[in-house]
Scaffold this active site. Structure first.
Site, PDB file in Angstrom:
ATOM      1  N   TYR A  26      38.795  73.084  36.473  1.00 38.32           N
ATOM      2  CA  TYR A  26      37.830  73.131  35.367  1.00 38.32           C
ATOM      3  C   TYR A  26      36.464  73.484  35.950  1.00 38.32           C
ATOM      4  O   TYR A  26      35.995  72.828  36.875  1.00 38.32           O
ATOM      5  CB  TYR A  26      37.749  71.792  34.619  1.00 38.32           C
ATOM      6  CG  TYR A  26      36.688  71.831  33.551  1.00 38.32           C
ATOM      7  CD1 TYR A  26      36.922  72.509  32.350  1.00 38.32           C
ATOM      8  CD2 TYR A  26      35.433  71.269  33.756  1.00 38.32           C
ATOM      9  CE1 TYR A  26      35.932  72.602  31.374  1.00 38.32           C
ATOM     10  CE2 TYR A  26      34.436  71.350  32.781  1.00 38.32           C
ATOM     11  CZ  TYR A  26      34.690  72.019  31.595  1.00 38.32           C
ATOM     12  OH  TYR A  26      33.716  72.120  30.639  1.00 38.32           O
TER      13      TYR A  26
ATOM     14  N   ASP B  77      32.997  74.085  43.999  1.00 42.23           N
ATOM     15  CA  ASP B  77      32.360  73.498  42.815  1.00 42.23           C
ATOM     16  C   ASP B  77      32.334  71.975  42.978  1.00 42.23           C
ATOM     17  O   ASP B  77      33.316  71.300  42.699  1.00 42.23           O
ATOM     18  CB  ASP B  77      33.142  73.925  41.567  1.00 42.23           C
ATOM     19  CG  ASP B  77      32.559  73.357  40.286  1.00 42.23           C
ATOM     20  OD1 ASP B  77      31.673  72.465  40.370  1.00 42.23           O
ATOM     21  OD2 ASP B  77      32.983  73.782  39.196  1.00 42.23           O
TER      22      ASP B  77
ATOM     23  N   TYR C 162      33.973  69.236  21.842  1.00 42.02           N
ATOM     24  CA  TYR C 162      35.361  69.493  21.463  1.00 42.02           C
ATOM     25  C   TYR C 162      35.742  68.751  20.179  1.00 42.02           C
ATOM     26  O   TYR C 162      36.653  67.939  20.161  1.00 42.02           O
ATOM     27  CB  TYR C 162      36.308  69.094  22.606  1.00 42.02           C
ATOM     28  CG  TYR C 162      35.905  69.714  23.914  1.00 42.02           C
ATOM     29  CD1 TYR C 162      36.163  71.062  24.159  1.00 42.02           C
ATOM     30  CD2 TYR C 162      35.227  68.982  24.876  1.00 42.02           C
ATOM     31  CE1 TYR C 162      35.767  71.661  25.349  1.00 42.02           C
ATOM     32  CE2 TYR C 162      34.818  69.571  26.061  1.00 42.02           C
ATOM     33  CZ  TYR C 162      35.093  70.890  26.296  1.00 42.02           C
ATOM     34  OH  TYR C 162      34.687  71.466  27.462  1.00 42.02           O
TER      35      TYR C 162
ATOM     36  N   LYS D 239      25.847  67.573  37.304  1.00 44.42           N
ATOM     37  CA  LYS D 239      26.186  66.209  36.863  1.00 44.42           C
ATOM     38  C   LYS D 239      25.310  65.104  37.452  1.00 44.42           C
ATOM     39  O   LYS D 239      24.266  64.820  36.899  1.00 44.42           O
ATOM     40  CB  LYS D 239      27.675  65.977  37.060  1.00 44.42           C
ATOM     41  CG  LYS D 239      28.477  66.828  36.061  1.00 44.42           C
ATOM     42  CD  LYS D 239      29.878  66.316  35.789  1.00 44.42           C
ATOM     43  CE  LYS D 239      30.438  66.922  34.515  1.00 44.42           C
ATOM     44  NZ  LYS D 239      31.471  67.927  34.695  1.00 44.42           N
TER      45      LYS D 239
HETATM   46  C1  LIG Z   1      31.441  69.324  34.211  1.00 44.13           C
HETATM   47  C2  LIG Z   1      31.817  70.389  35.179  1.00 44.13           C
HETATM   48  C3  LIG Z   1      31.301  71.690  35.072  1.00 44.13           C
HETATM   49  C4  LIG Z   1      30.410  72.112  33.924  1.00 44.13           C
HETATM   50  O1  LIG Z   1      29.202  71.445  33.903  1.00 44.13           O
HETATM   51  P1  LIG Z   1      28.339  71.375  32.525  1.00 44.13           P
HETATM   52  O2  LIG Z   1      27.079  70.709  32.935  1.00 44.13           O
HETATM   53  O3  LIG Z   1      29.161  70.588  31.558  1.00 44.13           O
HETATM   54  O4  LIG Z   1      28.135  72.776  32.083  1.00 44.13           O
HETATM   55  C5  LIG Z   1      31.653  72.606  36.032  1.00 44.13           C
HETATM   56  N1  LIG Z   1      32.474  72.279  37.055  1.00 44.13           N
HETATM   57  C6  LIG Z   1      32.979  71.032  37.197  1.00 44.13           C
HETATM   58  C7  LIG Z   1      33.849  70.725  38.369  1.00 44.13           C
HETATM   59  C8  LIG Z   1      32.679  70.054  36.266  1.00 44.13           C
HETATM   60  O5  LIG Z   1      33.215  68.833  36.386  1.00 44.13           O
END
Ligand SMILES: *Cc1c(COP(=O)(O)O)cnc(C)c1O
Length: 430
Positions: free
Chosen positions: A144, A245, A16, A274
């Site tokens: 997100y 997620d 960004y 992550k």
């Molecule tokens: C960081 C994140 C993503 C995206 O993961 P990237 O490895 O950056 O593509 C998707 N969902 C959540 C909840 C996240 O925190």
């Protein structure tokens, strides 16, 4: 060192950012444990775990060893028509520690791709069941889910990138985000918006997708487990899949191994990323049920239509296995609880400051929400001067340190943050 910065500014984009931006940028020499060593000799306490991922700290001997051992066999091999021990063992491990109905694992290369895969799975499931009109997602605001197109389409329409990419983005359904806190007992009012969307559009909705308990990059908001329980019930009632997620929340960050455990529910599809490799390399996974896997197989085109080049990279899988073992053999629950109570007592002192709107803590996540968006140009340097690595965004200064942080290190980290917040002036806000 200035030449490194000059070269960087000429050719390299950061997250960004604009090319050649004059925003502060710090060359890193190395990182060990909770410390980030800058080229100029300064040493910072890490408050970010490199965006939720480095839960064991940096340069961990066990993880280093796992990579070195795997490197002797192979760094990578294609996954089409071939398989290997690290991938199979990791899939077994993930199936063993996630909710019991999740039985099938699809490895992807980043969180965003894991979300794309989850959305494709849900759509392909309904296609296989001869309901191709069920191909939209329903989600809550302030979410997100990543930066690729389908992931963007379900991220918050206001602080996300919806207006910029209007016309290129799939339009999805949005419900209001819950306003309740983590501790709220009644979510009757909060759930109304999602219930109404389902009632109206369930015929066109393949899945509800949301982050469990903690909405991360969309606002660092915490909501009550009962809300998630109600979402599960509504998905059952309206015959819609539930995608959870856990990319940010997974692997202990919230105080449970997976945040959905707070609500005692099982999703139909779960995304992980992550902290999966302990912050060492990029790897993500999408897990689903036997039923969904079987349904995809039975329906046209009889295979799941996805297959990244670097799928199940052996180095990444071996590191993830070592990281999981390290986590599960550690006293992670106590570490996270200790971090939580220390964050609660340490950050509360910010609450009375004029700039501060709210302070909230859950697990190893501490959030200071300000009234006005921060000016990263001036504030970033103040944190570095104070000897800590904190990366605020918008109205949020937040901490999610590695689980191995000691009481003293966390004390120092928080003291620096409290000091910076207390000394904020006009230049630090936008
Ligand atoms: C960081 C994140 C993503 C995206 O993961 P990237 O490895 O950056 O593509 C998707 N969902 C959540 C909840 C996240 O925190």
């Amino acid at each position: 060192m200035s030449t490194l910065l000059q070269q960087d500014r000429k050719h390299v984009w950061h997250p960004y950012s604009t090319l050649g931006s004059d925003a502060p940028l710090y060359p890193v020499k190395s990182a060990h444990g909770v410390y980030i060593q800058l080229h100029d000799g300064r040493r910072l306490i890490d408050g970010m775990s490199s965006w939720w991922s480095a839960i064991h700290g940096y340069n961990h001997p066990v993880l280093n060893q796992a990579i070195e051992a795997q490197l002797q066999d192979m760094a990578h091999i294609m996954f089409g028509g071939l398989t290997h021990q690290p991938a199979v063992e990791l899939a077994e491990q993930l199936v063993a520690i996630t909710p019991p109905s999740l039985q099938a694992v699809f490895f992807a290369d980043s969180g965003s791709v894991a979300v794309e895969v989850a959305i494709k799975m849900a759509i392909q499931y309904w296609f296989a069941k001869q309901q191709p009109q069920k191909n939209k997602m329903l989600t809550i605001r302030h979410g997100y889910h990543g930066d690729t197109f389908a992931a963007m389409s379900v991220s918050d329409p206001e602080n996300g990138m919806h207006s910029l990419f209007q016309g290129s983005l799939i339009t999805q359904y949005f419900a209001d985000a819950p306003e309740c806190n983590f501790d709220s007992h009644t979510v009757e009012h909060d759930i109304k918006s999602l219930a109404a969307q389902l009632k109206k559009h369930a015929n066109h909705i393949a899945a509800v997708i949301l982050e469990p308990i903690v909405q991360g990059a969309g606002g660092m908001r915490f909501y009550a487990p009962d809300y998630l329980r109600q979402v599960r019930l509504l998905c059952n009632q309206y015959d819609v899949l539930l995608i959870i997620d856990e990319i940010a929340t997974g692997f202990g960050r919230t105080g449970k191994l997976f945040a959905c455990e707070y609500a005692k529910i099982e999703p139909d599809i779960m995304c992980l990323g992550k902290a999966l490799t302990g912050g060492y390399m990029t790897l993500a996974a999408t897990l689903t049920t036997q039923n969904i896997a079987d349904t995809l197989h039975q329906g046209e085109p009889h295979v799941f239509m996805h297959g990244p080049t670097f799928m199940a990279n052996p180095l990444a899988c071996a590191t993830a296995l070592a990281s999981l073992k390290l986590l599960l053999q550690s006293d992670w629950k106590n570490h996270v609880q200790r971090i939580e109570s220390q964050l609660k007592t340490g950050l509360i002192t910010c609450k009375n400051h004029a700039h501060v709107k709210d302070v909230r803590v859950l697990g190893a996540i501490g959030v200071i929400e300000l009234h006005r968006p921060i000016n990263i140009h001036s504030l970033q340097d103040k944190f570095v001067q104070a000897g800590v690595w904190v990366r605020p965004f918008n109205t949020l200064i937040y901490l999610m340190p590695p689980f191995i942080i000691t009481e003293q290190q966390l004390h120092d980290l928080m003291q620096a943050v409290v000091h910076v917040v207390a000394s904020m002036d006009e230049n630090d806000s936008l």
